[in-house]
Design an enzyme around this catalytic site. Structure first.
Site, short mmCIF file in Angstrom:
data_model
loop_
_atom_site.label_atom_id
_atom_site.label_comp_id
_atom_site.label_asym_id
_atom_site.label_seq_id
_atom_site.Cartn_x
_atom_site.Cartn_y
_atom_site.Cartn_z
CE1 TYR A 203 -2.85 -7.42 8.97
CE2 TYR A 203 -4.39 -7.95 6.89
CZ TYR A 203 -3.31 -7.15 7.88
OH TYR A 203 -2.20 -6.60 6.24
CG HIS B 121 -2.39 -0.69 0.64
ND1 HIS B 121 -2.68 -1.07 0.63
CD2 HIS B 121 -2.25 -1.83 2.32
CE1 HIS B 121 -3.98 -2.32 0.06
NE2 HIS B 121 -3.49 -3.25 1.67
#
Ligand code: SP5
Ligand code: ZN
Length: 336
Positions: A318, A154
Site C-alpha cells: 500500500y 482473503h
C-alpha cells in the site's frame, strides 16, 4: 518473464473503508496497479477464460451476489458502495435473503471491502490475468507474473474480505489441478495471512498452503493464520502457518520462508503459486514489517532456486510510491 494485466482491473475504485471505528480513505487503490506497471514495464492483456475456472473455486450464490448486490443496494436507496453491518458469526446457515444488508453479511467477513458496480468486472479480469500467467507456465515458461489487482487471498469460496473478491491464487491452483497437475503448492508472503486461500484448501491434500505473515494475535485477519492451523482430515499437515512478530526484518522473514520452502519441497509440488504482497515493506502505511526493496530480490532468488514452475500473483502493498520498485525487485530476483 511474461507479465499480465488488464486495464479493466482499474475500474474498481472504492473511496472509503470502515476501519478502527470510522471511515477512512480506501488503501487498495487503482493507483497501486499503475505504480506496479511503471515498475515492471510492459504487460500483456490476459485472455478471457470465461467463468468456469472461477466457478471451480467460488459458489454460484456468491458470484451472483458479487454481480447483483450493487444494483440491490441502489434499489434500497443507499448511497456509495455496498458495505455490511451485521454478520452471522454464530453459524452460517444456507438461508435466502432479499434484503441487501442480510446478503452482504452472509457473503463477507469484514466491513473493509466495499462492493461497487465496477467491482465484478475488475475482479473478473484480475482472475483472468492470473489464469493467463498460469497458461504461460503450463506452456513451458519457468515463471510468469499476474498483476492481480484487486487482490484475492482473503476471499473464500463464498465470501469477500480484506479488499479481496475472487481468490486468484486459489483459482490458479485449482485450474492447474484441472489441467492435469497433481500437486500444487501455494506460498503466501503477503504481510497478512491468506485466510481465504487456506479455507478453500483446508481439507484438500493435493494443494499445500504455506504462509509467512504477521501474527494474527496482533494483525488482521486475527481469527486465522495461527500456527496450530495445519489442515484437516486427509489434508492434515498440508497447511503451514508461520506467524512473525511486528517489526520483522529480512533475517527472520527469510528463515521462515526457508522453513516454508522445505515443507513444500517435502510435499513435492509440480507447480508453485506465489501470493506476493509488498505490504511487508518497511514503509507500508498499514503494516509493520521492515523489509527493504532489495530484500525482495533475495527472497525471490531463494524461491527460484527451488526450480518449481512458478506463477507469481500480486496481493497487497500500500506504499504506492515504492510499490513499483518493490515488485520489480522481486521479479528481478526471480530471474537472476
Ligand atoms: C490483500 C491485503 O493486503 N489485504 C489487507 C486487508 C487489511 N485490512 C485491514 C486493515 C485496514 C487498514 N486500512 C487503513 C486504510 C487507511 N487509509
Ligand atoms: Zn496484505
Amino acid at each position: 518473464m511474461r507479465q499480465f494485466f488488464s486495464t479493466r482491473q482499474l475500474a474498481h475504485a472504492p473511496l472509503r473503508e470502515l476501519h478502527n471505528g470510522g471511515f477512512t480513505d480506501y488503501a487498495e487503490t487503482p493507483a497501486r496497479a499503475d505504480a506496479i506497471r511503471a515498475g515492471i514495464g510492459a504487460t500483456e492483456d490476459p485472455a478471457d477464460h470465461g467463468t468456469a475456472a472461477i466457478q471451480a473455486v467460488h459458489t454460484l450464490d456468491y458470484l451472483d451476489f458479487l454481480q447483483a448486490a450493487p444494483m440491490r443496494w441502489a434499489e434500497a436507496g443507499r448511497p456509495g458502495d455496498v458495505i455490511g453491518y451485521v454478520w452471522p458469526v454464530v453459524g452460517r446457515r444456507p438461508l435466502t435473503f432479499a434484503r441487501i444488508d442480510a446478503m452482504v453479511g452472509q457473503f463477507s467477513f469484514d466491513a473493509a471491502t466495499p462492493l461497487a458496480a465496477t467491482t465484478w468486472d475488475a475482479a473478473y479480469w484480475s482472475a483472468q490475468t492470473a489464469l493467463s500467467a498460469l497458461d504461460a507456465v503450463l506452456s513451458g515458461d519457468k515463471a510468469a507474473l499476474g498483476l492481480c489487482r484487486p487482490p484475492g487471498h482473503h476471499a473464500g469460496a463464498d465470501y469477500m474480505g480484506g479488499y479481496c473478491y475472487l481468490n486468484s491464487a486459489a483459482i490458479v491452483a485449482q485450474a492447474a489441478i484441472d489441467a492435469g497437475k497433481t500437486r500444487v503448492a501455494i506460498l503466501d508472503i503477503d504481510y497478512h495471512h491468506g485466510n481465504g486461500t487456506q479455507d478453500i484448501f483446508y481439507d484438500r491434500s493435493d494443494v499445500f498452503y504455506a504462509s509467512v505473515h504477521a501474527d494474527p494475535l496482533t494483525d488482521y485477519p486475527f481469527y486465522w493464520g495461527h500456527a496450530d492451523e495445519t489442515g484437516e482430515g486427509e489434508a492434515a499437515g498440508t497447511t503451514l502457518n508461520l506467524p512473525l512478530p511486528q517489526g520483522a526484518t529480512l533475517a527472520p522473514f527469510r528463515q521462515a520462508q526457508a522453513t516454508a520452502l522445505e515443507a513444500i519441497a517435502a510435499f513435492g509440488p509440480d507447480l508453485l503459486v506465489i501470493s506476493f504482497g509488498a505490504d511487508t515493506w518497511e514503509g507500508d502505511p498499514i503494516s509493520h514489517f521492515k523489509l527493504t526493496t532489495a530484500d525482495y530480490a533475495v527472497l525471490a532468488r531463494d524461491i527460484a532456486a527451488c526450480r518449481w514452475p512458478s506463477v507469481i500473483l500480486t496481493e497487497g502493498g500500500y506504499a504506492v510510491g515504492a510499490l513499483g520498485d518493490n515488485v520489480a525487485s522481486f521479479v528481478s530476483g526471480f530471474q537472476s
